[in-house]
Design a protein around this motif. Structure first.
Motif, PDB file in Angstrom:
ATOM      1  N   ASN A  77       0.801  -1.232   0.000  1.00  0.00           N
ATOM      2  CA  ASN A  77       0.000   0.000   0.000  1.00  0.00           C
ATOM      3  C   ASN A  77       0.827   1.271   0.000  1.00  0.00           C
ATOM      4  O   ASN A  77       0.404   2.272   0.557  1.00  0.00           O
ATOM      5  CB  ASN A  77      -0.872   0.072   1.250  1.00  0.00           C
ATOM      6  CG  ASN A  77      -2.129  -0.721   1.111  1.00  0.00           C
ATOM      7  OD1 ASN A  77      -2.427  -1.471   2.007  1.00  0.00           O
ATOM      8  ND2 ASN A  77      -2.855  -0.582   0.049  1.00  0.00           N
ATOM      9  N   ARG A  78       1.979   1.239  -0.578  1.00  0.00           N
ATOM     10  CA  ARG A  78       2.794   2.451  -0.601  1.00  0.00           C
ATOM     11  C   ARG A  78       3.477   2.566  -1.951  1.00  0.00           C
ATOM     12  O   ARG A  78       3.556   1.596  -2.702  1.00  0.00           O
ATOM     13  CB  ARG A  78       3.822   2.435   0.526  1.00  0.00           C
ATOM     14  CG  ARG A  78       4.747   1.275   0.498  1.00  0.00           C
ATOM     15  CD  ARG A  78       5.731   1.296   1.658  1.00  0.00           C
ATOM     16  NE  ARG A  78       6.292   0.000   1.933  1.00  0.00           N
ATOM     17  CZ  ARG A  78       7.115  -0.676   1.139  1.00  0.00           C
ATOM     18  NH1 ARG A  78       7.463  -0.176  -0.019  1.00  0.00           N
ATOM     19  NH2 ARG A  78       7.583  -1.844   1.488  1.00  0.00           N
ATOM     20  N   ALA A  79       3.960   3.747  -2.226  1.00  0.00           N
ATOM     21  CA  ALA A  79       4.670   3.967  -3.480  1.00  0.00           C
ATOM     22  C   ALA A  79       5.985   3.188  -3.469  1.00  0.00           C
ATOM     23  O   ALA A  79       6.594   2.989  -2.423  1.00  0.00           O
ATOM     24  CB  ALA A  79       4.938   5.458  -3.672  1.00  0.00           C
ATOM     25  N   VAL A  80       6.380   2.754  -4.641  1.00  0.00           N
ATOM     26  CA  VAL A  80       7.628   2.027  -4.838  1.00  0.00           C
ATOM     27  C   VAL A  80       8.454   2.843  -5.821  1.00  0.00           C
ATOM     28  O   VAL A  80       7.902   3.352  -6.810  1.00  0.00           O
ATOM     29  CB  VAL A  80       7.334   0.606  -5.382  1.00  0.00           C
ATOM     30  CG1 VAL A  80       8.593  -0.128  -5.759  1.00  0.00           C
ATOM     31  CG2 VAL A  80       6.525  -0.190  -4.369  1.00  0.00           C
ATOM     32  N   PRO A  81       9.760   2.998  -5.592  1.00  0.00           N
ATOM     33  CA  PRO A  81      10.581   3.776  -6.527  1.00  0.00           C
ATOM     34  C   PRO A  81      10.461   3.257  -7.964  1.00  0.00           C
ATOM     35  O   PRO A  81      10.369   2.044  -8.188  1.00  0.00           O
ATOM     36  CB  PRO A  81      12.003   3.602  -5.993  1.00  0.00           C
ATOM     37  CG  PRO A  81      11.826   3.226  -4.556  1.00  0.00           C
ATOM     38  CD  PRO A  81      10.538   2.462  -4.475  1.00  0.00           C
ATOM     39  N   ARG A  82      10.443   4.171  -8.920  1.00  0.00           N
ATOM     40  CA  ARG A  82      10.254   3.803 -10.330  1.00  0.00           C
ATOM     41  C   ARG A  82      11.218   2.713 -10.812  1.00  0.00           C
ATOM     42  O   ARG A  82      10.784   1.786 -11.491  1.00  0.00           O
ATOM     43  CB  ARG A  82      10.380   5.037 -11.235  1.00  0.00           C
ATOM     44  CG  ARG A  82       9.299   6.081 -11.070  1.00  0.00           C
ATOM     45  CD  ARG A  82       7.920   5.657 -11.468  1.00  0.00           C
ATOM     46  NE  ARG A  82       7.769   5.457 -12.895  1.00  0.00           N
ATOM     47  CZ  ARG A  82       6.708   4.880 -13.439  1.00  0.00           C
ATOM     48  NH1 ARG A  82       5.713   4.481 -12.685  1.00  0.00           N
ATOM     49  NH2 ARG A  82       6.617   4.717 -14.727  1.00  0.00           N
ATOM     50  N   PRO A  83      12.517   2.792 -10.487  1.00  0.00           N
ATOM     51  CA  PRO A  83      13.413   1.721 -10.960  1.00  0.00           C
ATOM     52  C   PRO A  83      13.026   0.342 -10.409  1.00  0.00           C
ATOM     53  O   PRO A  83      13.128  -0.660 -11.112  1.00  0.00           O
ATOM     54  CB  PRO A  83      14.796   2.147 -10.456  1.00  0.00           C
ATOM     55  CG  PRO A  83      14.695   3.620 -10.247  1.00  0.00           C
ATOM     56  CD  PRO A  83      13.274   3.868  -9.829  1.00  0.00           C
ATOM     57  N   VAL A  84      12.574   0.295  -9.163  1.00  0.00           N
ATOM     58  CA  VAL A  84      12.146  -0.969  -8.566  1.00  0.00           C
ATOM     59  C   VAL A  84      10.881  -1.462  -9.266  1.00  0.00           C
ATOM     60  O   VAL A  84      10.753  -2.643  -9.614  1.00  0.00           O
ATOM     61  CB  VAL A  84      11.925  -0.809  -7.046  1.00  0.00           C
ATOM     62  CG1 VAL A  84      11.320  -2.069  -6.437  1.00  0.00           C
ATOM     63  CG2 VAL A  84      13.229  -0.437  -6.360  1.00  0.00           C
ATOM     64  N   LEU A  85       9.956  -0.547  -9.492  1.00  0.00           N
ATOM     65  CA  LEU A  85       8.719  -0.883 -10.191  1.00  0.00           C
ATOM     66  C   LEU A  85       9.005  -1.425 -11.587  1.00  0.00           C
ATOM     67  O   LEU A  85       8.431  -2.436 -12.006  1.00  0.00           O
ATOM     68  CB  LEU A  85       7.852   0.372 -10.276  1.00  0.00           C
ATOM     69  CG  LEU A  85       6.362   0.219 -10.360  1.00  0.00           C
ATOM     70  CD1 LEU A  85       5.811  -0.742  -9.347  1.00  0.00           C
ATOM     71  CD2 LEU A  85       5.714   1.579 -10.215  1.00  0.00           C
ATOM     72  N   ALA A  86       9.906  -0.770 -12.294  1.00  0.00           N
ATOM     73  CA  ALA A  86      10.283  -1.236 -13.638  1.00  0.00           C
ATOM     74  C   ALA A  86      10.859  -2.647 -13.575  1.00  0.00           C
ATOM     75  O   ALA A  86      10.579  -3.480 -14.451  1.00  0.00           O
ATOM     76  CB  ALA A  86      11.279  -0.271 -14.271  1.00  0.00           C
ATOM     77  N   GLY A  87      11.632  -2.918 -12.540  1.00  0.00           N
ATOM     78  CA  GLY A  87      12.175  -4.268 -12.370  1.00  0.00           C
ATOM     79  C   GLY A  87      11.087  -5.299 -12.142  1.00  0.00           C
ATOM     80  O   GLY A  87      11.124  -6.396 -12.720  1.00  0.00           O
ATOM     81  N   TYR A  88      10.102  -4.972 -11.318  1.00  0.00           N
ATOM     82  CA  TYR A  88       8.980  -5.885 -11.102  1.00  0.00           C
ATOM     83  C   TYR A  88       8.228  -6.137 -12.405  1.00  0.00           C
ATOM     84  O   TYR A  88       7.851  -7.266 -12.715  1.00  0.00           O
ATOM     85  CB  TYR A  88       8.006  -5.337 -10.055  1.00  0.00           C
ATOM     86  CG  TYR A  88       8.504  -5.360  -8.637  1.00  0.00           C
ATOM     87  CD1 TYR A  88       9.286  -6.400  -8.147  1.00  0.00           C
ATOM     88  CD2 TYR A  88       8.160  -4.343  -7.760  1.00  0.00           C
ATOM     89  CE1 TYR A  88       9.726  -6.417  -6.835  1.00  0.00           C
ATOM     90  CE2 TYR A  88       8.596  -4.348  -6.441  1.00  0.00           C
ATOM     91  CZ  TYR A  88       9.380  -5.385  -5.993  1.00  0.00           C
ATOM     92  OH  TYR A  88       9.811  -5.398  -4.697  1.00  0.00           O
ATOM     93  N   LEU A  89       7.995  -5.072 -13.164  1.00  0.00           N
ATOM     94  CA  LEU A  89       7.293  -5.232 -14.438  1.00  0.00           C
ATOM     95  C   LEU A  89       8.093  -6.118 -15.393  1.00  0.00           C
ATOM     96  O   LEU A  89       7.518  -6.922 -16.122  1.00  0.00           O
ATOM     97  CB  LEU A  89       7.031  -3.867 -15.083  1.00  0.00           C
ATOM     98  CG  LEU A  89       5.987  -2.990 -14.402  1.00  0.00           C
ATOM     99  CD1 LEU A  89       5.967  -1.599 -15.023  1.00  0.00           C
ATOM    100  CD2 LEU A  89       4.609  -3.625 -14.469  1.00  0.00           C
ATOM    101  N   ARG A  90       9.391  -5.951 -15.397  1.00  0.00           N
ATOM    102  CA  ARG A  90      10.230  -6.718 -16.318  1.00  0.00           C
ATOM    103  C   ARG A  90      10.191  -8.217 -16.033  1.00  0.00           C
ATOM    104  O   ARG A  90      10.172  -9.024 -16.958  1.00  0.00           O
ATOM    105  CB  ARG A  90      11.663  -6.218 -16.280  1.00  0.00           C
ATOM    106  CG  ARG A  90      12.547  -6.881 -17.350  1.00  0.00           C
ATOM    107  CD  ARG A  90      13.796  -6.073 -17.578  1.00  0.00           C
ATOM    108  NE  ARG A  90      14.629  -6.596 -18.617  1.00  0.00           N
ATOM    109  CZ  ARG A  90      14.502  -6.329 -19.914  1.00  0.00           C
ATOM    110  NH1 ARG A  90      13.529  -5.536 -20.340  1.00  0.00           N
ATOM    111  NH2 ARG A  90      15.329  -6.842 -20.796  1.00  0.00           N
ATOM    112  N   VAL A  91      10.182  -8.595 -14.765  1.00  0.00           N
ATOM    113  CA  VAL A  91      10.235 -10.030 -14.442  1.00  0.00           C
ATOM    114  C   VAL A  91       8.854 -10.668 -14.308  1.00  0.00           C
ATOM    115  O   VAL A  91       8.761 -11.888 -14.184  1.00  0.00           O
ATOM    116  CB  VAL A  91      11.068 -10.292 -13.165  1.00  0.00           C
ATOM    117  CG1 VAL A  91      12.491  -9.818 -13.348  1.00  0.00           C
ATOM    118  CG2 VAL A  91      10.421  -9.681 -11.942  1.00  0.00           C
TER     119      VAL A  91
END
Length: 196
Positions: A77-91
């Motif tokens: 329930n909180r914001a995640v840094p964009r680079p971390v988010l991009a990593g989650y999307l990638r995998v």
């Protein structure tokens, strides 16, 4: 990833994951659903109620299916840094985007753009998301049909690599063609055409 908003169809997503795990017990311990939904409009009663509903749903589903070393739903329930988010999307093997109504839904496009071309995942998209009209290679679902979403998740998890690559390539071709600059050009062309 989505804003915590009632229009995003989040309860239905959680229920579809539970349905998937019920229908396909072999997916237990093999599939984890990560939902990141930073709180938006937390001062409004409806949004607090939605968060409470999702907390309870995640708790019930995790209590039903979790093992000591595995939890089926990870609910952040909180914001995640964009680079971390991009990593989650990638995998992510599957991108599940199920708004009840949405103008464009850039999350679907971000998911596609973040994928590894050699090992892409599969996008499952609400037919009510604006991006669904463009990203025709996605598996399209009715976000109100929990069983249908669970079936699409089953299918997405079973798509062979060659088909995943084809679906991703088709979606990326659309993203490369329909850039923000191209949208701006079409907008001004349409605006100019109204001057007569």
């Amino acid at each position: 990833m989505d804003r915590l908003d009632y229009s995003k169809g989040l309860p239905g997503r959680f229920q579809a994951v539970a349905e998937l795990l019920e229908r396909q017990p072999q997916r237990r311990r093999a599939v984890t659903f990560l939902q990141i939904a930073p709180i938006s409009r937390g001062e409004l009663r409806q949004y607090r109620a939605l968060r409470s509903e999702l907390d309870q749903l995640a708790g019930r589903i995790n209590a039903r299916f979790a093992e000591v070393d595995w939890t089926p739903i990870r609910w952040v329930n909180r914001a995640v840094p964009r680079p971390v988010l991009a990593g989650y999307l990638r995998v992510a093997r599957v991108g599940l985007v199920t708004p009840l109504r949405d103008g464009m839904n850039l999350v679907a496009k971000e998911y596609v753009a973040a994928q590894d071309p050699g090992q892409p995942g599969v996008l499952v998209s609400s037919r009510l998301a604006g991006a669904a009209d463009e990203l025709k290679s996605a598996l399209r679902v009715d976000p109100l049909d929990t069983e249908g979403v669970a079936e699409a998740l089953e299918r997405a998890l079973a798509v062979p690599l060659a088909e995943r690559r084809e679906r991703w390539a088709a979606a990326m071709a659309v993203l490369r063609e329909n850039t923000a600059a191209r949208w701006r050009e079409r907008f001004f062309e349409a605006l100019d055409s109204t001057r007569s």
